[in-house]
Scaffold this motif. Structure first.
Motif, PDB file in Angstrom:
ATOM      1  N   LEU A 196      32.866  58.441  30.746  1.00  0.00           N
ATOM      2  CA  LEU A 196      33.290  59.312  29.650  1.00  0.00           C
ATOM      3  C   LEU A 196      32.977  60.760  29.987  1.00  0.00           C
ATOM      4  CD1 LEU A 196      32.073  57.133  26.630  1.00  0.00           C
ATOM      5  CD2 LEU A 196      34.429  57.477  27.398  1.00  0.00           C
ATOM      6  N   LEU A 228      37.382  59.718  31.871  1.00  0.00           N
ATOM      7  CA  LEU A 228      38.109  59.490  30.635  1.00  0.00           C
ATOM      8  C   LEU A 228      37.894  60.621  29.631  1.00  0.00           C
ATOM      9  CD1 LEU A 228      37.333  55.693  30.182  1.00  0.00           C
ATOM     10  CD2 LEU A 228      39.267  56.763  31.341  1.00  0.00           C
ATOM     11  N   PHE A 229      38.947  60.954  28.909  1.00  0.00           N
ATOM     12  CA  PHE A 229      38.953  61.952  27.829  1.00  0.00           C
ATOM     13  C   PHE A 229      38.534  63.347  28.306  1.00  0.00           C
ATOM     14  CE2 PHE A 229      37.662  57.923  25.437  1.00  0.00           C
ATOM     15  CZ  PHE A 229      38.983  57.524  25.294  1.00  0.00           C
ATOM     16  N   ASP A 231      39.380  67.512  29.324  1.00  0.00           N
ATOM     17  CA  ASP A 231      40.173  68.591  28.733  1.00  0.00           C
ATOM     18  C   ASP A 231      41.528  68.683  29.423  1.00  0.00           C
ATOM     19  OD1 ASP A 231      38.336  70.042  26.778  1.00  0.00           O
ATOM     20  OD2 ASP A 231      37.086  69.984  28.571  1.00  0.00           O
ATOM     21  N   TRP A 345      47.865  61.903  25.418  1.00  0.00           N
ATOM     22  CA  TRP A 345      46.593  62.631  25.377  1.00  0.00           C
ATOM     23  C   TRP A 345      45.396  61.747  25.664  1.00  0.00           C
ATOM     24  CZ3 TRP A 345      50.286  62.607  21.473  1.00  0.00           C
ATOM     25  CH2 TRP A 345      50.121  61.663  20.471  1.00  0.00           C
ATOM     26  N   LEU A 346      45.543  60.435  25.490  1.00  0.00           N
ATOM     27  CA  LEU A 346      44.445  59.525  25.804  1.00  0.00           C
ATOM     28  C   LEU A 346      44.154  59.505  27.304  1.00  0.00           C
ATOM     29  CD1 LEU A 346      45.369  56.505  23.500  1.00  0.00           C
ATOM     30  CD2 LEU A 346      43.622  58.239  23.104  1.00  0.00           C
ATOM     31  N   GLN A 347      45.150  59.822  28.110  1.00  0.00           N
ATOM     32  CA  GLN A 347      44.993  59.820  29.560  1.00  0.00           C
ATOM     33  C   GLN A 347      44.836  61.219  30.144  1.00  0.00           C
ATOM     34  OE1 GLN A 347      48.735  57.364  29.776  1.00  0.00           O
ATOM     35  NE2 GLN A 347      47.758  56.635  31.653  1.00  0.00           N
ATOM     36  N   GLY A 349      44.390  64.393  28.434  1.00  0.00           N
ATOM     37  CA  GLY A 349      43.837  65.503  27.673  1.00  0.00           C
ATOM     38  C   GLY A 349      44.962  66.413  27.211  1.00  0.00           C
ATOM     39  N   PHE A 386      43.762  64.776  18.482  1.00  0.00           N
ATOM     40  CA  PHE A 386      42.843  64.044  19.351  1.00  0.00           C
ATOM     41  C   PHE A 386      41.849  64.974  20.026  1.00  0.00           C
ATOM     42  CE2 PHE A 386      41.552  62.150  23.383  1.00  0.00           C
ATOM     43  CZ  PHE A 386      41.077  60.923  22.939  1.00  0.00           C
ATOM     44  N   GLN A 387      42.353  66.088  20.562  1.00  0.00           N
ATOM     45  CA  GLN A 387      41.469  66.993  21.282  1.00  0.00           C
ATOM     46  C   GLN A 387      40.502  67.713  20.344  1.00  0.00           C
ATOM     47  OE1 GLN A 387      41.714  65.628  24.213  1.00  0.00           O
ATOM     48  NE2 GLN A 387      41.698  67.590  25.280  1.00  0.00           N
ATOM     49  N   ASN A 390      37.813  65.293  19.801  1.00  0.00           N
ATOM     50  CA  ASN A 390      37.014  65.216  21.020  1.00  0.00           C
ATOM     51  C   ASN A 390      35.975  66.336  21.053  1.00  0.00           C
ATOM     52  OD1 ASN A 390      36.049  65.036  23.660  1.00  0.00           O
ATOM     53  ND2 ASN A 390      38.066  64.829  24.588  1.00  0.00           N
TER      54      ASN A 390
END
Length: 420
Positions: A196, A228-229, A231, A345-347, A349, A386-387, A390
């Motif tokens: 992560l 994962l996740f 910017d 965006w899950l892949q 950013g 999503f961002q 995050n």
């Protein structure tokens, strides 16, 4: 435009850094290190070095023995004919070679520095050879240096052999001060394994920018096994010089987020350089009367902060399409996977920081800043939602965990982050 690269060693003998290379073709030699910059940095004539370059590294190194024997810890040197300034923070009598890699296994910094210049050949590299990667001294040098605009770091804690990044509770030293207080940008690798990114000491804090990897222009896959996740993502495999005892040649399979990260930093530096030109802003980061640091200041009062530049990159980053994926190439690309068209965006950013002019990252970022052309349309709300979530999670984690391990960090009462 100065990018600090903290890494193991750099090889200024290599043709890549010199006139006539792929990034400095005939008629456009590296010329970003000006007399004004040298004066600002305090680099006098004794610290301006001319290396012997005949193509025979062993012979040239021997001819330059007096130069390398004269390198002193903590003193900054310019290698004439390049955009490279370098300093070593190691003890110069430790048996190694100052600034240069010690051996062929110590060439990581050759790859990271050349990746920055791939993203922006006009960038000035301030290369910091640390006493140890991630050390307080090396971070203080780079993140507190008034001439540095952007810092790139490509290291962190991971499980041996498999390389899966470990969760960390202490952020890299001086990154908070450099970004939040001094107005710089920090790019850091999100890791080559499926860890992560928000929990990495370098890429995780909300003030830093985490970069993962993407096989651009090959299978356009391998995104799920790399940090994962993040910017952003950037090109995972590049054709870069990656050697100590050579003056030419490249490795077309130089791979890892260690190199996608400095490439992203180089692209950001290109946007910053063009923004300064458009605004007529001379010099580097400036502190305004209100105490806030600005990356650019125009004569008419317009300013550009590190947070505004970051926000522009978010909207400008390229979004790959599922049709970009090559299933034939994907067979030979370990874990190569197409981009999820429903929730990319899950892949990825905010998307890919690409040097490919067809992707228009630099042009779109400048347009978003109101400095050239028509601003790009805002990205799908899924990216923003999503961002934003995050970053808010990163706030919660690093505003509690980081101060507990680093008392020098005091989260600001006013969040400087610019949300979408």
């Amino acid at each position: 435009m100065v990018v600090a690269d903290i890494d193991t060693g750099i090889n200024p003998y290599h043709a890549f850094y010199n006139a006539g290379s792929s990034i400095y073709p005939a008629g456009s030699p590296p010329a970003s290190v000006t007399p004004e910059l040298l004066a600002e940095l305090g680099v006098d004539a004794a610290h301006q070095l001319t290396l012997t370059r005949t193509g025979d590294f062993a012979a040239d190194f021997a001819a330059d023995k007096a130069i390398w024997d004269g390198i002193k810890k903590g003193e900054l040197y310019w290698f004439k004919g390049t955009n490279i300034l370098a300093v070593t923070l190691r003890e110069t009598n430790d048996g190694g070679i100052p600034i240069l890699p010690d051996d062929e296994d110590d060439t990581h910094g050759v790859g990271t520095s050349s990746s920055v210049l791939t993203g922006n050949p006009e960038a000035v590299i301030l290369f910091v050879e640390p006493d140890a990667l991630g050390s307080d001294a090396s971070h203080a040098y780079a993140f507190e240096h008034p001439a540095v605009d952007i810092v790139t770091t490509s290291y962190g804690a991971s499980i041996p052999l498999v390389g899966i990044p470990l969760p960390e509770a202490s952020s890299f030293p001086k990154t908070f001060q450099g970004v939040v207080e001094l107005g710089k940008l920090h790019f850091s690798s999100a890791g080559n394994g499926p860890g992560l990114s928000p929990l990495r000491a370098g890429a995780g804090p909300w003030w830093s920018i985490g970069v993962s990897g993407f096989e651009e222009d090959s299978s356009n896959g391998r995104t799920l096994l790399s940090g994962l996740f993040p910017d952003f993502i950037s090109d995972f495999t590049q054709n870069l010089p990656y050697c100590m005892a050579c003056e030419s040649g490249t490795n077309e399979f130089t791979a890892g987020t260690s190199f996608s990260t400095p490439l992203a930093a180089g692209i950001a530096s290109r946007v910053l350089l063009e923004a300064r030109r458009a605004l007529g802003s001379a010099g580097g980061i400036q502190v305004r009367p209100d105490g806030k640091s600005q990356m650019a200041v125009a004569a008419d009062g317009r300013t550009l902060s590190n947070w505004q530049l970051r926000r522009a990159l978010e909207e400008a980053a390229y979004i790959p399409q599922i049709t970009d994926y090559d299933p034939i190439e994907g067979v030979f690309d370990v874990a190569g996977l197409p981009i999820n068209p429903v929730a990319p965006w899950l892949q990825i950013g905010w998307g890919v920081l690409s040097i490919n002019p067809d992707k228009g990252v630099v042009a779109k970022a400048l347009a978003f800043l109101g400095l050239a052309g028509e601003a790009p349309a805002a990205k799908d709300f899924g990216y923003c939602g999503f961002q934003t979530g995050n970053v808010q999670i990163r706030h919660q984690y690093w505003d509690v965990a980081a101060p507990a391990s680093d008392p020098s960090i005091t989260p600001p009462t006013e969040d400087p982050f610019i949300y979408c």
